[in-house]
Write a protein that holds these residues in place. Structure first.
Motif, short mmCIF file in Angstrom:
data_model
loop_
_atom_site.label_atom_id
_atom_site.label_comp_id
_atom_site.label_asym_id
_atom_site.label_seq_id
_atom_site.Cartn_x
_atom_site.Cartn_y
_atom_site.Cartn_z
N THR A 123 -7.66 1.69 -19.73
CA THR A 123 -6.63 1.86 -20.67
C THR A 123 -5.77 0.37 -20.83
O THR A 123 -5.64 -0.03 -19.90
N LEU A 124 -5.85 0.01 -21.78
CA LEU A 124 -5.02 -1.45 -22.09
C LEU A 124 -3.70 -1.14 -23.13
O LEU A 124 -3.99 -0.33 -23.96
N PRO A 125 -2.75 -2.05 -22.95
CA PRO A 125 -1.67 -2.11 -23.93
C PRO A 125 -2.00 -3.04 -25.13
O PRO A 125 -2.25 -4.06 -25.01
N LEU A 126 -2.07 -2.17 -26.18
CA LEU A 126 -2.65 -2.63 -27.35
C LEU A 126 -1.54 -3.74 -27.92
O LEU A 126 -2.01 -4.58 -28.85
N THR A 127 -0.23 -3.64 -27.72
CA THR A 127 0.58 -4.39 -28.52
C THR A 127 0.44 -5.78 -27.64
O THR A 127 0.38 -6.90 -28.31
N SER A 128 0.34 -5.91 -26.44
CA SER A 128 0.24 -7.05 -25.77
C SER A 128 -1.48 -7.75 -26.12
O SER A 128 -1.47 -8.97 -26.43
#
Length: 339
Positions: A269-274
């Motif tokens: 799971t990764l931060p899409l905004t970043s």
């Protein structure tokens, strides 16, 4: 007349390897026969032994980091001759005609490559017969014992570094100082990168720096905070579970996180905004094609890049596998021929 090959094979998942012999297929026009002298022992051999991926066909002769001397050549083989010292890696063959294969990227062949020990017998034997086009001449300055692990571990880390390391002085983080990571540090250093080794083992710092790491950091919340946005590339070679979001935050804008070590919990799971606003990338990489394999061996020879190894006789293959399973190998075991 085909060759009777003396080998070590496993007949059922979870069992030890035993002495076994089989009759090799007749030498095809494009094949070579190689007298095996050295085998790198890769964790993948254990996965195949135990059928962890559901693709093993028994009886199985493992071994896909194979070095030896050519004893026979098929009638159409022109680039390799009897007496040459060559090696085989994970890829045995590919379709040869798709766009990726034509660029030397057989590792992402559209038809799917065939593995050296997937439906075929590998190098834990006195001889091996395989296509000449996927045999690689070993440079004279690389001894066979150190060359063997390069044929899988070496190409596995060289390919993503060669792909994503766009210019010298990039800051590259290597997660894991193990069988893959200690080679990744050496290749990244030779490519001109500023290398940071990330590990959970403080006792590996001196070795990591000896391999070429400029910095050594213990993975944890303090490191994630102090080095946020600092790395142009991160290559994960570890097979343990990692805080992927925190790891992703180590990337600078336009950075890439590349995965070659696959943890048991493989979802990320990764931060899409970043990712979007920082133009950051997540990538995977699997071994490498012929183009990069030839490059990698030449670079290893030119820069004296070699794995840290211990040698054991092939007759002790089960003890060696147990040592790898217990994570006691530092950093690669190479099996030497009994013959």
């Amino acid at each position: 007349m085909s060759t009777i090959i003396q080998a070590y094979a496993v007949n059922k998942a979870g069992q030890n390897l035993e002495e076994w012999q089989y009759q090799a297929d007749p030498l095809a026009a494009t094949d070579i026969e190689v007298h095996v002298t050295h085998n790198g022992l890769c964790h993948t051999d254990l996965h195949m032994r135990d059928n962890d991926w559901g693709i093993t066909q028994y009886p199985l002769v493992p071994g896909h980091e194979v070095v030896g001397i050519v004893t026979k050549t098929g009638s159409q083989v022109t680039e390799i001759k009897k007496g040459d010292r060559v090696g085989f890696g994970w890829i045995r063959d590919s379709c040869r005609v798709c766009d990726h294969c034509l660029k030397g990227q057989e590792n992402i062949c559209r038809e799917g490559y065939s593995g050296l020990i997937v439906g075929h017998h590998g190098g834990f034997a006195d001889r091996i017969v395989a296509p000449a086009d996927f045999a690689y001449k070993i440079p004279d300055t690389l001894d066979s014992a150190h060359a063997a692990p390069l044929l899988c571990a070496g190409i596995t880390v060289y390919t993503p570094l060669r792909t994503y390391l766009r210019h010298p002085a990039m800051k590259v983080g290597i997660i894991g100082v193990g069988g893959l990571g200690h080679l990744a540090i050496q290749f990244a250093h030779a490519m001109g990168a500023e290398v940071t080794a990330f590990s959970t083992s403080p006792d590996k710092e001196d070795e990591a720096r000896g391999f070429g790491a400029h910095h050594f950091k213990i993975l944890g919340s303090e490191t994630y905070q102090s080095l946020a946005s600092s790395q142009d590339m991160i290559l994960n070679t570890a097979s343990s579970v990692i805080d992927w979001q925190a790891c992703f935050d180590l990337l600078s804008n336009d950075g890439v996180l590349c995965i070659v070590g696959i943890p048991p919990a493989s979802d990320i799971t990764l931060p899409l905004t970043s990712m979007v606003f920082g133009q950051k990338k997540l990538a995977g990489s699997i071994v490498g094609g012929r183009h990069f394999m030839i490059e990698m061996l030449a670079m290893a020879a030119a820069h004296n890049i070699k794995p840290l190894i211990e040698t054991m006789p092939l007759s002790q293959v089960n003890e060696a596998m147990e040592k790898v399973a217990r994570n006691q190998a530092r950093y690669r075991i190479v099996l030497t021929s009994n013959h």
